[in-house]
Design a protein around this motif. Structure first.
Motif, PDB file in Angstrom:
ATOM      1  N   THR A 180     -71.092   6.500  27.431  1.00 43.60           N
ATOM      2  CA  THR A 180     -71.856   5.920  28.164  1.00 43.60           C
ATOM      3  C   THR A 180     -71.482   4.417  28.439  1.00 43.60           C
ATOM      4  N   VAL A 181     -71.514   4.137  29.743  1.00 46.66           N
ATOM      5  CA  VAL A 181     -70.801   2.458  29.673  1.00 46.66           C
ATOM      6  C   VAL A 181     -72.182   1.784  30.134  1.00 46.66           C
ATOM      7  N   ASN A 182     -72.519   0.576  29.326  1.00 52.02           N
ATOM      8  CA  ASN A 182     -73.473  -0.469  29.749  1.00 52.02           C
ATOM      9  C   ASN A 182     -73.204  -1.025  31.179  1.00 52.02           C
ATOM     10  N   PRO A 183     -74.064  -0.819  32.021  1.00 57.52           N
ATOM     11  CA  PRO A 183     -74.271  -1.198  33.429  1.00 57.52           C
ATOM     12  C   PRO A 183     -74.003  -2.667  33.426  1.00 57.52           C
ATOM     13  N   ASN A 184     -74.043  -3.487  32.355  1.00 50.59           N
ATOM     14  CA  ASN A 184     -73.578  -4.682  32.356  1.00 50.59           C
ATOM     15  C   ASN A 184     -71.991  -5.111  32.184  1.00 50.59           C
ATOM     16  N   ASP A 185     -71.415  -3.869  32.010  1.00 57.64           N
ATOM     17  CA  ASP A 185     -69.745  -4.233  31.612  1.00 57.64           C
ATOM     18  C   ASP A 185     -69.007  -3.511  32.755  1.00 57.64           C
ATOM     19  N   TYR A 186     -69.467  -3.628  34.017  1.00 55.15           N
ATOM     20  CA  TYR A 186     -68.725  -3.270  35.105  1.00 55.15           C
ATOM     21  C   TYR A 186     -69.340  -3.863  36.165  1.00 55.15           C
ATOM     22  N   ARG A 187     -68.686  -4.075  37.485  1.00 51.27           N
ATOM     23  CA  ARG A 187     -69.206  -4.153  38.642  1.00 51.27           C
ATOM     24  C   ARG A 187     -68.330  -3.407  39.651  1.00 51.27           C
ATOM     25  N   ILE A 188     -69.026  -3.101  40.874  1.00 49.84           N
ATOM     26  CA  ILE A 188     -68.702  -2.371  41.873  1.00 49.84           C
ATOM     27  C   ILE A 188     -68.029  -3.132  42.750  1.00 49.84           C
ATOM     28  N   THR A 189     -66.500  -2.324  43.212  1.00 45.71           N
ATOM     29  CA  THR A 189     -65.945  -3.053  44.371  1.00 45.71           C
ATOM     30  C   THR A 189     -65.478  -1.785  45.442  1.00 45.71           C
ATOM     31  N   THR A 190     -64.954  -2.244  46.578  1.00 46.41           N
ATOM     32  CA  THR A 190     -64.359  -1.336  47.488  1.00 46.41           C
ATOM     33  C   THR A 190     -63.437  -0.664  47.151  1.00 46.41           C
ATOM     34  N   PRO A 191     -63.025   0.373  47.360  1.00 49.59           N
ATOM     35  CA  PRO A 191     -64.056   1.614  48.069  1.00 49.59           C
ATOM     36  C   PRO A 191     -65.135   2.127  47.435  1.00 49.59           C
ATOM     37  N   ASN A 192     -65.152   1.938  45.926  1.00 45.16           N
ATOM     38  CA  ASN A 192     -66.302   2.544  45.396  1.00 45.16           C
ATOM     39  C   ASN A 192     -65.736   2.590  43.964  1.00 45.16           C
ATOM     40  N   SER A 193     -64.947   1.686  43.671  1.00 47.63           N
ATOM     41  CA  SER A 193     -64.464   1.796  42.169  1.00 47.63           C
ATOM     42  C   SER A 193     -65.295   0.853  41.390  1.00 47.63           C
ATOM     43  N   TRP A 194     -65.221   0.967  39.903  1.00 45.20           N
ATOM     44  CA  TRP A 194     -65.686   0.218  38.873  1.00 45.20           C
ATOM     45  C   TRP A 194     -64.438  -0.866  38.267  1.00 45.20           C
ATOM     46  N   ILE A 195     -65.040  -2.017  38.470  1.00 48.78           N
ATOM     47  CA  ILE A 195     -64.113  -3.245  38.049  1.00 48.78           C
ATOM     48  C   ILE A 195     -64.615  -3.386  36.324  1.00 48.78           C
ATOM     49  N   PRO A 196     -63.889  -3.156  35.193  1.00 48.43           N
ATOM     50  CA  PRO A 196     -64.256  -3.583  34.075  1.00 48.43           C
ATOM     51  C   PRO A 196     -64.838  -5.231  33.699  1.00 48.43           C
ATOM     52  N   TRP A 197     -65.588  -5.314  33.073  1.00 45.90           N
ATOM     53  CA  TRP A 197     -65.925  -6.650  32.750  1.00 45.90           C
ATOM     54  C   TRP A 197     -64.854  -7.657  32.503  1.00 45.90           C
ATOM     55  N   THR A 198     -63.922  -6.871  31.674  1.00 49.23           N
ATOM     56  CA  THR A 198     -62.770  -7.607  30.746  1.00 49.23           C
ATOM     57  C   THR A 198     -61.794  -8.276  32.132  1.00 49.23           C
ATOM     58  N   PHE A 199     -61.669  -7.586  33.148  1.00 47.99           N
ATOM     59  CA  PHE A 199     -61.048  -7.985  34.288  1.00 47.99           C
ATOM     60  C   PHE A 199     -61.082  -9.473  34.870  1.00 47.99           C
ATOM     61  N   ASP A 200     -62.358  -9.582  35.122  1.00 48.88           N
ATOM     62  CA  ASP A 200     -63.027 -10.856  35.439  1.00 48.88           C
ATOM     63  C   ASP A 200     -62.716 -12.033  34.626  1.00 48.88           C
ATOM     64  N   ILE A 201     -62.528 -11.697  33.399  1.00 48.97           N
ATOM     65  CA  ILE A 201     -62.328 -12.832  32.264  1.00 48.97           C
ATOM     66  C   ILE A 201     -60.877 -13.200  32.452  1.00 48.97           C
ATOM     67  N   HIS A 202     -59.960 -12.350  33.041  1.00 48.88           N
ATOM     68  CA  HIS A 202     -58.464 -12.563  33.202  1.00 48.88           C
ATOM     69  C   HIS A 202     -58.336 -12.929  34.627  1.00 48.88           C
ATOM     70  N   ASN A 203     -59.166 -12.895  35.452  1.00 56.94           N
ATOM     71  CA  ASN A 203     -59.018 -13.237  36.908  1.00 56.94           C
ATOM     72  C   ASN A 203     -57.988 -12.281  37.490  1.00 56.94           C
ATOM     73  N   ILE A 204     -58.082 -10.931  37.273  1.00 57.66           N
ATOM     74  CA  ILE A 204     -57.401 -10.036  37.762  1.00 57.66           C
ATOM     75  C   ILE A 204     -57.824  -9.541  39.002  1.00 57.66           C
ATOM     76  N   PRO A 205     -59.124  -9.252  39.421  1.00 58.56           N
ATOM     77  CA  PRO A 205     -59.358  -8.868  40.661  1.00 58.56           C
ATOM     78  C   PRO A 205     -59.169 -10.125  41.877  1.00 58.56           C
ATOM     79  N   ALA A 206     -59.029 -11.297  41.403  1.00 54.43           N
ATOM     80  CA  ALA A 206     -58.812 -12.374  42.358  1.00 54.43           C
ATOM     81  C   ALA A 206     -57.154 -12.216  42.542  1.00 54.43           C
TER      82      ALA A 206
END
Length: 487
Positions: A180-206
């Motif tokens: 089970t994934v804690n709901p605070n450990d991801y966010r949703i991006t288009t088209p309906n994917s989960w971005i792991p919380w770790t990615f934002d720490i490293h500016n991967i989505p940007a």
């Protein structure tokens, strides 16, 4: 990692022999008889522990002959031998064949009658032989022989020694059940994917505004990929991922299919598609992937795994499409034929990203494991939100980068990835997931200009490190700001 049964045992060891020409110093038969006693597994393990604590490695070529011989006996007689110079060319000099023949002469002159060819495996490019050895005398002569680079007991698997050793060794690092994934450990991006919380720490989505890894091929050597995970199969090009390929190969056995789960998780971290099914996305969601089933789990302990990983490295090295090799696997001392294969891949311009180590026993005194300990690899470890290493991760001066992958207040909250099956998700930590993440980051950077050299890509990653231009004694250049690296 499994707890080691450390025993305080007095060892009676003969002095190490120097590498001299054969027969330059006569062998005393009495000396051989006095040291012929086979040390127990516990005694051999005690010696190994001592060497690892003092030297952070174990070079079997330099250990007392009866320790090496005892390990060979407990490993069913298999010995790996590297010889000649480290040129790794397909063109061999007469010296190569002379040295090879002298090794065989030693083996065939043993007191024990050998009816069959002593060679059980051979790799000519790496100048490697696997042989069967039946006497201490042969071990002593091989240790004294010039032209030998390493001699190792290729099937001594008893260092990590528990009552349920066999079962645990087969399953270390494996996980096939969903979590089970804690709901605070991801966010949703288009088209309906989960971005792991770790990615934002490293500016991967940007960084995805500039690169998604398209056109770059990453090779991974691990336990393979699950046949039940469609996003690493038929749906590899799902959602915003398109025009790419995944290949599944095997050197460990005839199967390419992961029956452990570790390889599936690492492949997902690197290259899972940016899907529309509410599943975690990979770092380089448009890169190509070549997966090798080279191990049964994460430990490079058995002769079968060592040969398979060495072969996978060679094949990836010779694949002109592959630029990056990810290895979330390792062992606590140097393995000669894998070391040579790493050097061969490095000579072909590959970036080899390797795990710094994940364990519960060694974190208090052991630094970076093999092959991440090699200068030819990019060594990675995992850290928590507070910037300290994760609770089971290794650190040390040989670490090059870190990836934040563990919450401060809960060691079970790490990085969400695809599960072993298409309908489940997993959560994975340690230096393994940090390594796969960094391999994906390298693909993003390299995709901005596929004509860059390995060193140019590495320079960009280093310059985007949190400690650059300095370097931490424990964490290298630290966390990578991927947006900065791709710009």
């Amino acid at each position: 990692m499994k707890t080691i049964k450390f025993l305080l045992i007095g060892l009676v060891l003969i002095a190490s022999c120097t590498k001299e020409e054969i027969n330059e110093k006569p062998i005393n038969n009495l000396d051989i008889e006095e040291s012929q006693k086979i040390l127990s597994i516990e005694e051999v393990n005690a010696y190994i522990e001592q060497r690892l604590k003092e030297d952070n490695d174990l070079i079997w070529m330099n250990v007392p002959s009866n320790v090496l011989w005892s390990a060979v006996v407990h490993g069913d007689g298999y010995v790996s031998i590297g010889f000649g110079e480290e040129n790794f060319s397909k063109q061999k000099s007469p010296k190569f064949y002379e040295t090879r023949q002298r090794i065989l002469d030693i083996l065939n002159s043993e007191e024990v009658s050998i009816k069959a060819n002593p060679i059980t495996d051979e790799e000519e490019v790496l100048q490697y032989l696997e042989v069967k050895v039946f006497s201490l005398k042969a071990i002593i002569e091989l240790q004294r022989m010039k032209g030998i680079r390493y001699i190792e007991p290729n099937s001594y698997v008893y260092f990590l020694n528990e009552d349920n050793e066999d079962q645990e060794q087969k399953n270390f690092g494996c996980a096939r059940n969903g979590r089970t994934v804690n709901p605070n450990d991801y966010r949703i991006t288009t088209p309906n994917s989960w971005i792991p919380w770790t990615f934002d720490i490293h500016n991967i989505p940007a960084a995805w505004q500039y690169s998604t890894g398209a056109g770059i091929t990453v090779g991974i050597i691990d336990s393979g990929v699950s046949s039940s995970q469609k996003f690493l199969g038929s749906d590899f090009n799902d959602g915003f991922s398109s025009g790419r390929t995944i290949k599944k190969l095997g050197t460990f056995d005839e199967s390419v299919i992961d029956d452990c789960g570790h390889g599936t998780a690492m492949s997902a971290a690197i290259a899972a598609p940016r899907n529309d099914d509410a599943m975690p996305v990979g770092v380089a969601y448009n890169c190509n992937l070549v997966s090798y089933r080279g191990t049964g789990d994460v430990l490079l302990e058995s002769r079968k795994e060592r040969k398979a990983v060495s072969k996978a490295l060679m094949e990836l090295a010779d694949n002109p499409d592959v630029k990056i090799i990810s290895m979330s696997i390792g062992w606590v001392w140097t393995v000669g034929n894998i070391k040579d294969a790493v050097k061969y891949a490095y000579s072909k311009g590959k970036m080899i990203v390797a795990a710094g180590g994940t364990s519960t026993t060694f974190t208090n005194w052991y630094a970076v494991i093999f092959p991440a300990s090699m200068s030819e690899t990019v060594a990675v470890t995992g850290i928590k939100e507070n910037g300290k290493r994760c609770n089971i991760c290794h650190d040390g001066r040989k670490i090059d980068f870190t990836v934040m992958m563990q919450r401060d207040d809960d060691s079970d909250r790490t990085m969400p990835v695809l599960g072993y099956r298409s309908d489940i998700r997993n959560v994975v930590g340690g230096s393994s997931i940090a390594t796969a993440t960094t391999a994906g980051i390298a693909a993003l950077v390299w995709a901005t200009d596929p004509n860059m050299s390995r060193q140019q890509v590495l320079d960009k990653m280093q310059r985007a490190g949190e400690y650059y231009p300095d370097r931490s004694n424990k964490y290298g250049f630290g966390k990578i700001d991927v947006l900065k690296a791709v710009q």
